[in-house]
Enzyme design. Structure first.
Site, PDB file in Angstrom:
ATOM      1  N   CYS A  18      20.274  28.163 -40.770  1.00 14.51           N
ATOM      2  CA  CYS A  18      19.069  28.526 -40.039  1.00 14.51           C
ATOM      3  C   CYS A  18      18.446  27.639 -39.186  1.00 14.51           C
ATOM      4  O   CYS A  18      17.762  28.081 -38.261  1.00 14.51           O
ATOM      5  CB  CYS A  18      17.799  28.740 -41.324  1.00 14.51           C
ATOM      6  SG  CYS A  18      18.054  27.285 -42.336  1.00 14.51           S
ATOM      7  N   SER A 518      47.346   8.841 -38.775  1.00 10.91           N
ATOM      8  CA  SER A 518      46.498  10.260 -38.367  1.00 10.91           C
ATOM      9  C   SER A 518      45.010   9.979 -38.632  1.00 10.91           C
ATOM     10  O   SER A 518      44.668   9.393 -39.624  1.00 10.91           O
ATOM     11  CB  SER A 518      47.317  11.354 -39.049  1.00 10.91           C
ATOM     12  OG  SER A 518      48.479  11.428 -38.751  1.00 10.91           O
ATOM     13  N   GLY A 519      44.284  10.619 -37.685  1.00  7.06           N
ATOM     14  CA  GLY A 519      42.988  10.694 -37.941  1.00  7.06           C
ATOM     15  C   GLY A 519      42.234   9.488 -37.601  1.00  7.06           C
ATOM     16  O   GLY A 519      40.912   9.257 -38.005  1.00  7.06           O
TER      17      GLY A 519
END
Length: 705
Positions: A18, A518-519
């Site tokens: 929203c 990784s990451g």
């Protein structure tokens, strides 16, 4: 006197966005046509958005905001001092519920509640009972001007109409002739009943019949010309839409594709068929039908005003029916298109990875997932079909009932000698034409809804903001001497950067090794160097000049990034290597020798003219990676970034490629998970937790450290 702006309402996609819908409404109110899709890319998809998240989004767009906490019991006195529109936080789930306040009146507020379907009124006492006292005020002066490349739906199609005005004019003119001749043909039965038969005019019968047959022939000729021009207009609209769409797709930032499934981008383009069909055919037909309804209405009124009033009643009933079904069909069509996109995405995802599906014996899992997703699409299709059928049945009931009523009223007039039988038959034919035209207009309701929803999805992509290089002072990057990063931070959320506080200097002849789990931000850092991601000002410098002062296309010519998934399309090896550029055969072969793929190419049938399948599926992964490297070398980069792009190449060829890379007169950045033993580098960077935790340097570039 200034024209009052129209208030904008944006409906939320999900229960938790929203806040994004409120931001979109305010931006659109100020002529910035940015949807929830774009805002999601700025901050990332979350389970809810705090007031701080909303402030971050506005800040990323260069818009200043002021969060305020109002005193209890003095809410409306304080609100009168705040610049509208503003965003108010109401009580709700974990993060609350946001609404946009446009006006404060005596007993109520005029607001855009993203959970509703349109602008609504909320009583002051209801607002106070839910209000958390937190307001986000937006500084209007800091809102940027409308992006030049943003296209309003109406302006886009008006432009197409203007450029094809001659074709549109001829279509309208021939359509009028076709309709006019069809209406004129209705007089044939009136002549027969009121003139020919009562007076036994046998000779005149042949003449009149030949005249009306000639009219039918002429009508067919005009109809052919009209249909041909509609097809031609449809072709031009289709071409224009595809050009606009794919020109924009090629300019979109990389995170647009990373945050979306392949099928979503494809389905939005395919949805354009609804727009094209409605615009090229239904639009023209609607104009003609409106003219026909008005013209026949005048003729009917002058012929018999009682029957005219009888015909007006079904027109009013059918119009009311169309209004009642309008929103209902809109929601169902939107749901259907979203479900189609999900089915397409899932199917593409699985079809591209059928090797994995087969090797793990997961065909039943694939079928289960697909049927689950496709069943939702079928249910949506069924729901739309039910709504359309219900609408058609009610329309048929009204039309068929009033056809009988019109004949009943007319017959009474014939029996009372108020009208001839021929006139009744003539009026009945005209009434059939009129109701048929009205039916065509009302039948467009479903097509209109599909075109409307499709246009929203289509223009969400077309109007997506892109990196603009409109500054006349931008510099063309010809040569890279060095790269410097200063406190480089990359990421949507300032509290959780993907790359954080990177400071380093890379020189032209450096051979750099980057390792890490990784990451940890290695790929994000590498993509930032080639400006695949938006880079903050004064954080990356090329030759001492801010990277944002350079034209991004020239940057990507000099800095080439390759990942572990080589892109190969259906075509010859040579076409895949050159990709539209012209290179002589010696240049191509030298690049392939350097990347250790010349030998296997020579063993293929037709060698460099060997046809590759889609995604190069008729080659091994290692062969594809070597071809991708050859393509990069062929384009002579000054910085070559290899992000796990050699991971599937055998050790012997990898060693030879490392030796080639070491001899190349350019900056090489090799990204891997582990420290390769054969790669000779002079700089090593270790990433952990999105930072560089270790860096080492050697003056001797001939040996690894």
């Amino acid at each position: 006197m200034n024209k009052k702006k129209k208030y904008v309402h944006t409906k939320q996609f999900n229960s938790h966005d929203c806040g994004l819908a409120c931001i979109s409404s305010i931006l659109k109110f100020h002529n910035l046509n940015y949807g929830i899709d774009f805002l999601l890319d700025l901050i990332g998809d979350k389970e809810g958005y705090s007031l701080r998240d909303l402030i971050v989004i506005f800040k990323k767009m260069g818009i200043k905001t002021r969060p305020l906490e109002l005193q209890e019991n003095k809410t409306f006195e304080a609100l009168k001092q705040i610049k509208l529109p503003c965003i108010a936080l109401l009580e709700g789930e974990e993060y609350g519920h946001y609404i946009t306040i446009y006006e404060i009146r005596n007993n109520y507020l005029l607001v855009s509640d993203p959970d509703k379907d349109k602008i609504t009124k909320i009583k002051k006492e209801d607002f106070e009972s839910k209000f958390t006292n937190f307001i986000l005020e937006i500084d209007k002066e800091s809102i940027p001007e409308k992006e030049k490349d943003q296209k309003k739906h109406s302006y886009f199609f008006k432009d197409i109409l203007f450029r094809n005005k001659l074709i549109v004019f001829v279509i309208l003119l021939t359509s009028l002739f076709v309709v006019g001749l069809a209406v004129a043909g209705s007089f044939y039965i009136k002549f027969l009943v009121d003139l020919i038969i009562p007076r036994s005019l046998r000779e005149s019968l042949i003449t009149i019949t030949l005249i009306f047959i000639s009219m039918v022939l002429i009508r067919c000729i005009f109809d052919f010309v009209r249909s041909y021009l509609i097809i031609k207009l449809s072709y031009k609209v289709d071409k224009e839409m595809s050009n606009v769409y794919f020109n924009k797709v090629t300019k979109l930032p990389i995170n647009f594709f990373e945050n979306r499934e392949d099928g979503e981008v494809i389905s939005r383009f395919n949805d354009g068929i609804y727009i094209k069909d409605f615009f090229s055919a239904n639009f023209v037909t609607a104009i003609i039908d409106i003219i026909l309804i008005l013209g026949l209405g005048v003729i009917l009124y002058r012929t018999n005003n009682i029957l005219f009033l009888t015909i007006i009643l079904p027109i009013l009933l059918l119009s009311c029916l169309a209004i009642l079904f309008f929103d209902h069909l809109k929601k169902k069509n939107q749901k259907l298109m979203e479900d189609k996109a999900k089915s397409t995405s899932l199917l593409i995802n699985f079809l591209k990875n059928m090797t994995t599906v087969y090797s793990l014996n997961k065909t039943s899992f694939f079928l289960e997932k697909f049927h689950l997703t496709y069943d939702k699409q079928l249910n949506s299709t069924f729901s739309v079909a039910k709504a359309v059928i219900s609408n058609e049945i009610l329309k048929g009931l009204i039309q068929n009932s009033f056809t009988i009523i019109i004949l009943w009223v007319g017959t009474r007039q014939v029996l009372n000698d108020s009208m001839s039988l021929g006139t009744l038959l003539f009026i009945n034919t005209l009434a059939a034409f009129l109701l048929s035209s009205l039916d065509r207009i009302l039948s467009m309701q479903s097509d209109l809804q599909q075109a409307h929803v499709a246009s929203i999805r289509f223009f969400d992509v077309v109007n997506y903001p892109v990196q603009q290089d409109s500054n006349e002072n931008l510099t063309e990057l010809d040569f890279i001497q060095n790269i410097k990063t200063v406190n480089l931070n990359i990421g949507a959320d300032p509290m959780r950067y993907i790359v954080e506080d990177i400071n380093l200097i890379l020189d032209r002849k450096d051979k750099v090794l980057i390792i890490g789990e990784s990451g940890t931000g290695k790929s994000t850092f590498a993509k930032s160097l080639s400006k695949l991601y938006k880079v903050p000002d004064k954080s990356i410098y090329l030759n001492g000049l801010d990277i944002n002062r350079y034209d991004h296309l020239s940057i990507r010519k000099r800095i080439v990034y390759i990942d572990e998934n080589p892109f190969l399309f259906k075509g010859t090896i040579k076409e895949n290597l050159c990709m539209g550029e012209i290179f002589d055969q010696n240049e191509i072969e030298n690049a392939c020798i350097m990347s250790q793929c010349h030998e296997f190419i020579c063993n293929l049938d037709k060698q460099y003219s060997y046809k590759l399948s889609e995604n190069g599926s008729n080659l091994s992964t290692g062969q594809k990676q070597r071809l991708a490297l050859a393509r990069a070398i062929l384009h002579q980069p000054q910085v070559l970034i290899l992000d796990e792009s050699l991971s599937n190449i055998d050790p012997d060829n990898t060693k030879l490629i490392y030796e080639t890379l070491h001899r190349m007169d350019c900056l090489i950045i090799l990204i891997t998970h582990n420290d390769p033993s054969n790669f000779k580098y002079n700089k090593k960077l270790v990433f952990r937790n999105n930072r560089i935790i270790e860096s080492s340097y050697s003056e001797n570039k001939e040996y690894s450290i």
